[in-house]
Scaffold this motif. Structure first.
Motif, PDB file in Angstrom:
ATOM      1  N   VAL A  47     -64.878 -42.471  60.395  1.00 47.92           N
ATOM      2  CA  VAL A  47     -64.806 -43.811  59.835  1.00 47.92           C
ATOM      3  C   VAL A  47     -63.619 -44.566  60.431  1.00 47.92           C
ATOM      4  CG1 VAL A  47     -65.922 -43.189  57.668  1.00 47.92           C
ATOM      5  CG2 VAL A  47     -63.438 -43.029  57.861  1.00 47.92           C
ATOM      6  N   TRP A 316     -73.050 -48.825  58.348  1.00 49.52           N
ATOM      7  CA  TRP A 316     -72.928 -47.957  57.187  1.00 49.52           C
ATOM      8  C   TRP A 316     -71.500 -48.062  56.657  1.00 49.52           C
ATOM      9  CZ3 TRP A 316     -77.096 -46.207  54.975  1.00 49.52           C
ATOM     10  CH2 TRP A 316     -78.229 -45.873  55.719  1.00 49.52           C
ATOM     11  N   VAL A 318     -68.865 -46.666  53.580  1.00 49.57           N
ATOM     12  CA  VAL A 318     -68.661 -45.612  52.590  1.00 49.57           C
ATOM     13  C   VAL A 318     -68.153 -46.229  51.294  1.00 49.57           C
ATOM     14  CG1 VAL A 318     -67.433 -43.478  52.057  1.00 49.57           C
ATOM     15  CG2 VAL A 318     -68.157 -43.954  54.406  1.00 49.57           C
ATOM     16  N   ARG A 320     -66.068 -46.028  48.288  1.00 47.89           N
ATOM     17  CA  ARG A 320     -64.900 -45.222  47.954  1.00 47.89           C
ATOM     18  C   ARG A 320     -65.018 -44.587  46.570  1.00 47.89           C
ATOM     19  NH1 ARG A 320     -60.490 -46.434  51.407  1.00 47.89           N
ATOM     20  NH2 ARG A 320     -60.887 -48.230  52.777  1.00 47.89           N
ATOM     21  N   GLY A 323     -68.365 -41.891  47.181  1.00 45.07           N
ATOM     22  CA  GLY A 323     -68.438 -41.056  48.386  1.00 45.07           C
ATOM     23  C   GLY A 323     -69.793 -41.100  49.053  1.00 45.07           C
ATOM     24  N   THR A 324     -70.564 -42.152  48.831  1.00 45.56           N
ATOM     25  CA  THR A 324     -71.886 -42.296  49.445  1.00 45.56           C
ATOM     26  C   THR A 324     -71.876 -43.482  50.397  1.00 45.56           C
ATOM     27  OG1 THR A 324     -72.632 -43.656  47.583  1.00 45.56           O
ATOM     28  CG2 THR A 324     -73.048 -41.281  47.461  1.00 45.56           C
ATOM     29  N   VAL A 325     -72.874 -43.524  51.287  1.00 41.18           N
ATOM     30  CA  VAL A 325     -72.952 -44.590  52.281  1.00 41.18           C
ATOM     31  C   VAL A 325     -74.053 -45.575  51.890  1.00 41.18           C
ATOM     32  CG1 VAL A 325     -72.041 -43.241  54.188  1.00 41.18           C
ATOM     33  CG2 VAL A 325     -74.490 -43.179  53.706  1.00 41.18           C
ATOM     34  N   VAL A 353     -68.658 -46.354  59.088  1.00 42.13           N
ATOM     35  CA  VAL A 353     -69.022 -45.156  59.846  1.00 42.13           C
ATOM     36  C   VAL A 353     -69.104 -45.543  61.322  1.00 42.13           C
ATOM     37  CG1 VAL A 353     -70.766 -43.384  60.207  1.00 42.13           C
ATOM     38  CG2 VAL A 353     -70.250 -44.179  57.884  1.00 42.13           C
ATOM     39  N   ARG A 365     -74.323 -38.622  50.416  1.00 49.30           N
ATOM     40  CA  ARG A 365     -72.922 -38.274  50.246  1.00 49.30           C
ATOM     41  C   ARG A 365     -72.339 -37.868  51.595  1.00 49.30           C
ATOM     42  NH1 ARG A 365     -71.775 -33.925  47.930  1.00 49.30           N
ATOM     43  NH2 ARG A 365     -69.615 -34.501  47.530  1.00 49.30           N
ATOM     44  N   VAL A 366     -71.097 -38.329  51.859  1.00 47.33           N
ATOM     45  CA  VAL A 366     -70.448 -38.056  53.139  1.00 47.33           C
ATOM     46  C   VAL A 366     -69.011 -37.631  52.887  1.00 47.33           C
ATOM     47  CG1 VAL A 366     -71.891 -39.641  54.465  1.00 47.33           C
ATOM     48  CG2 VAL A 366     -69.785 -40.484  53.394  1.00 47.33           C
ATOM     49  N   PRO A 368     -65.677 -38.532  54.820  1.00 49.45           N
ATOM     50  CA  PRO A 368     -65.128 -39.353  55.897  1.00 49.45           C
ATOM     51  C   PRO A 368     -63.814 -38.809  56.445  1.00 49.45           C
ATOM     52  CG  PRO A 368     -64.709 -40.388  53.783  1.00 49.45           C
ATOM     53  CD  PRO A 368     -65.532 -39.172  53.495  1.00 49.45           C
TER      54      PRO A 368
END
Length: 387
Positions: A47, A316, A318, A320, A323-325, A353, A365-366, A368
């Motif tokens: 990111v 994309w 994120v 905060r 925690g998903t895009v 991203v 969910r990602v 970063p």
């Protein structure tokens, strides 16, 4: 008889009861399996934040620690290298003898020059005596004036020959002194270029001396962004053997012309005095420089741009909090070599991203991380109480 009929009836219905129990057990196990299915792990993503130009505003350049003054030390005369007194890595003082060449030939030349001075002095003394004698005779009118003029010319020629002989003797004496290579300043021997027994020419490098008067980082600035940087611009330097620790510095020098092959401009970043004790010659470092050629317009990498609805573009971002895009439509400007300006649709502090967007899906969910592989942990969602 009645008991026998009841027993037969219960035996006739038993298989159906067993089958019902099996079905109930399978359904119960399926329900348990659905509840225990693990959540898929968060996908790691790179990111950036548009506020720093996605690498355009704060750029990192690899470099190497160098001395501010680096001198190639060489003899002023040629000859056979007789001995070497220092090695690479040695710290030397100004005036210290570093190496010597064979002095015999130069000493013989010095002796020859001194002999020529003695001969010229004798000739000068004779010419001066003759001139004085001729001056007395011309006063008595015993010789002609032309003879006196010839003697004056001989005296002046002898005087000039004496000066020339003395100058040649001085040169020969200097050359005899050049057989010793001395350090011009305090410093460290960075490299050694010759060995004892080798015949070296005048001006051939024997040592590379790195002076003690400062340390710098040598970097190369790209031609496409050279307008973003200027002499005196502040910088941050991070040594590769001390990740996460940065020291301050400034751009001291930028080459006036680009390298004809690499198309980059050589630059030097001077370290502040407090950082000199923390670096060593030859260390690898990373220099961080800030610049914003777009006049404050947000920038994202080209790899962050994803196709949106129709001809629109998206990135994309994120969330905060979870925690998903989520795909965010954006309006972009003219594409650059590595980045693209975002005219609208993004916040300056958004986590965009920068790579791998084609593998993501809405709401995924990602995990970063930034360009230095440091986690950018979002706020974890609070667990919901089951009712």
């Amino acid at each position: 008889m009645r008991r026998l009929i009841l027993l037969r009836a219960s035996t006739r219905h038993a298989p159906w009861r067993v089958f019902g129990l099996l079905i109930a057990g399978v359904l119960a196990l399926s329900a348990c399996g659905e509840r225990e299915t693990p959540e898929p792990p968060a996908r790691p993503v790179l990111v950036v934040t548009p506020a720093d130009g996605a690498g355009s505003g704060v750029a990192a350049f690899p470099g190497e620690i160098r001395a501010r003054e680096e001198s190639a030390l060489a003899f002023q005369v040629g000859g056979q290298l007789l001995r070497r007194h220092v090695d690479a890595g040695a710290h030397v003082r100004r005036g210290q003898v570093l190496a010597e060449i064979e002095p015999n030939d130069l000493r013989l030349q010095q002796q020859s020059a001194q002999a020529q001075v003695a001969a010229a002095e004798a000739e000068y003394a004779r010419a001066r005596t003759d001139r004085d004698r001729y001056a007395a005779l011309v006063d008595q009118q015993l010789i002609s004036r032309s003879q006196m003029d010839a003697q004056d010319a001989a005296y002046k020629a002898a005087q000039s020959q004496l000066r020339a002989a003395r100058a040649q003797a001085d040169v020969a004496g200097n050359q005899a002194g050049y057989t010793q290579l001395r350090a011009p300043r305090d410093g460290v021997i960075a490299s050694r270029e010759a060995e004892a027994g080798q015949v070296v020419a005048a001006g051939q490098a024997i040592f590379m001396l790195a002076g003690d008067d400062g340390r710098e980082v040598a970097i190369a600035l790209p031609e496409s962004r050279i307008g973003q940087f200027a002499i005196g611009q502040p910088a941050q330097i991070e040594l590769w053997n001390r990740p996460g620790v940065r020291v301050s510095g400034t751009i001291r020098e930028i080459a006036a012309a680009a390298d004809p092959q690499a198309r980059t401009y050589a630059a030097r970043v001077a370290l502040d005095g407090d950082a000199l004790d923390e670096v060593a010659l030859g260390q690898s470092a990373r220099v961080y420089l800030s610049g914003d050629p777009s006049g404050g317009i947000l920038q994202v990498p080209l790899t962050a741009i994803q196709p949106g609805a129709g001809d629109a573009k998206a990135v994309w971002v994120v969330d905060r909090a979870t925690g998903t895009v989520h795909a965010v439509p954006v309006q972009t400007g003219a594409f650059g070599a590595n980045t693209v300006p975002v005219l609208s649709g993004l916040q300056p502090d958004a986590l965009v991203v920068a790579a791998g967007g084609h593998l993501l899906r809405e709401g995924q969910r990602v995990s970063p991380v930034d360009r230095e592989n440091r986690p950018q942990q979002p706020e974890r969602p609070k667990p919901v109480d089951a009712k």
